[in-house]
Design a protein around this motif. Structure first.
Motif, mmCIF file in Angstrom:
data_model
loop_
_atom_site.group_PDB
_atom_site.id
_atom_site.type_symbol
_atom_site.label_atom_id
_atom_site.label_comp_id
_atom_site.label_asym_id
_atom_site.label_seq_id
_atom_site.Cartn_x
_atom_site.Cartn_y
_atom_site.Cartn_z
ATOM 1 N N PHE A 102 -2.223 -13.227 -9.767
ATOM 2 C CA PHE A 102 -1.673 -12.152 -8.940
ATOM 3 C C PHE A 102 -1.658 -12.621 -7.496
ATOM 4 N N VAL A 103 -0.776 -12.003 -6.736
ATOM 5 C CA VAL A 103 -0.654 -12.348 -5.323
ATOM 6 C C VAL A 103 -1.018 -11.105 -4.506
ATOM 7 N N PRO A 104 -2.062 -11.201 -3.689
ATOM 8 C CA PRO A 104 -2.398 -10.085 -2.807
ATOM 9 C C PRO A 104 -1.294 -9.896 -1.767
ATOM 10 N N VAL A 105 -1.029 -8.642 -1.405
ATOM 11 C CA VAL A 105 0.013 -8.328 -0.430
ATOM 12 C C VAL A 105 -0.635 -7.602 0.743
ATOM 13 N N VAL A 106 -0.275 -8.018 1.956
ATOM 14 C CA VAL A 106 -0.814 -7.408 3.175
ATOM 15 C C VAL A 106 0.323 -6.835 4.011
ATOM 16 N N ASP A 107 -0.040 -5.883 4.872
ATOM 17 C CA ASP A 107 0.957 -5.241 5.735
ATOM 18 C C ASP A 107 0.994 -5.910 7.113
ATOM 19 N N MET A 109 15.827 -9.578 -3.033
ATOM 20 C CA MET A 109 15.012 -8.505 -3.570
ATOM 21 C C MET A 109 13.751 -8.365 -2.724
ATOM 22 N N ASN A 110 13.293 -7.144 -2.584
ATOM 23 C CA ASN A 110 12.125 -6.835 -1.769
ATOM 24 C C ASN A 110 10.853 -6.949 -2.606
ATOM 25 N N ILE A 111 9.811 -7.526 -2.015
ATOM 26 C CA ILE A 111 8.519 -7.687 -2.678
ATOM 27 C C ILE A 111 7.947 -6.337 -3.103
ATOM 28 N N ALA A 112 8.219 -5.294 -2.335
ATOM 29 C CA ALA A 112 7.687 -3.959 -2.630
ATOM 30 C C ALA A 112 8.097 -3.473 -4.013
ATOM 31 N N PHE A 113 9.208 -3.977 -4.526
ATOM 32 C CA PHE A 113 9.677 -3.608 -5.863
ATOM 33 C C PHE A 113 8.620 -3.928 -6.917
ATOM 34 N N PHE A 114 7.852 -4.990 -6.718
ATOM 35 C CA PHE A 114 6.863 -5.459 -7.683
ATOM 36 C C PHE A 114 5.440 -4.986 -7.367
ATOM 37 N N VAL A 124 0.415 -12.672 0.552
ATOM 38 C CA VAL A 124 1.773 -12.730 1.078
ATOM 39 C C VAL A 124 1.997 -11.452 1.884
ATOM 40 N N HIS A 125 2.769 -11.570 2.934
ATOM 41 C CA HIS A 125 3.101 -10.417 3.772
ATOM 42 C C HIS A 125 4.170 -9.593 3.061
ATOM 43 N N ILE A 126 4.135 -8.297 3.198
ATOM 44 C CA ILE A 126 5.089 -7.414 2.522
ATOM 45 C C ILE A 126 6.535 -7.738 2.895
ATOM 46 N N GLN A 127 6.764 -8.313 4.063
ATOM 47 C CA GLN A 127 8.119 -8.659 4.492
ATOM 48 C C GLN A 127 8.521 -10.095 4.114
ATOM 49 N N ALA A 128 7.662 -10.792 3.393
ATOM 50 C CA ALA A 128 7.947 -12.187 3.033
ATOM 51 C C ALA A 128 9.148 -12.276 2.099
ATOM 52 N N GLU A 129 9.681 -13.449 2.001
ATOM 53 C CA GLU A 129 10.814 -13.707 1.105
ATOM 54 C C GLU A 129 10.314 -13.862 -0.333
ATOM 55 N N MET A 130 11.177 -13.568 -1.280
ATOM 56 C CA MET A 130 10.823 -13.694 -2.691
ATOM 57 C C MET A 130 10.369 -15.105 -3.042
ATOM 58 N N VAL A 131 10.974 -16.102 -2.418
ATOM 59 C CA VAL A 131 10.602 -17.476 -2.723
ATOM 60 C C VAL A 131 9.134 -17.725 -2.380
ATOM 61 N N ASP A 132 8.640 -17.092 -1.313
ATOM 62 C CA ASP A 132 7.231 -17.215 -0.944
ATOM 63 C C ASP A 132 6.334 -16.594 -2.010
#
Length: 142
Positions: free
Chosen positions: A105-110, A1-6, A87-95
């Motif tokens: 909450f987890v900040p997301v970066v591009d 699953m992609n992080i972008a979903f969340f 976490v990077h937007i392309q990171a794995e769900m486990v990360d």
């Protein structure tokens, strides 16, 4: 699953800058009923997360700073006790899940390390609960 979903996009996230005053930050957190907010640099990079605890400990331990003059002091003076990692937007769900275990909450970066939003731990838990209920319902129908 992609992080972008969340992802809750940056436009919907309440943030602060290092130049925000303590009073502005406290009022913003109180108004939105948040216990922590991401801090972003002027160019949009994630700097860290300030918590109510960071602000309270700073005020308690600063003899010359109180609520009456909190408008004269900025966030860049406040030591952040916890280093919430992005976490990077392309990171794995486990990360993402590893970080969400210890962060609300987890900040997301591009790709440019610019802040693009957050993933709330509650969203991950809600998704997992729905998956568990779906599997339970499917098993009951079998």
């Amino acid at each position: 699953m992609n992080i972008a979903f969340f992802l809750l996009p940056k436009s919907e996230v309440i943030t602060a800058t290092p130049h925000a005053t303590l009073r502005q930050t406290l009022e913003r957190m109180e108004y939105h009923r948040y216990t922590a907010v991401p801090i972003l640099s002027d160019d949009g990079h994630y700097v860290g997360t300030v918590t109510e605890g960071d602000l309270l400990w700073f005020l308690k331990n600063s003899v010359h700073i109180g609520f009456e003059n909190a408008h004269r002091h900025t966030l860049d003076e406040v030591p952040l006790r916890v280093k919430n990692k992005p976490v990077h937007i392309q990171a794995e769900m486990v990360d993402l899940i590893d970080l969400a275990k210890v962060q609300n909450f987890v900040p997301v970066v591009d790709d440019s390390d610019k802040f693009i939003g957050i993933v709330r731990r509650s969203e991950i838990i809600e998704y997992c609960a729905k998956q568990m209920n779906f599997k339970s319902a499917s098993a009951a129908q079998s």
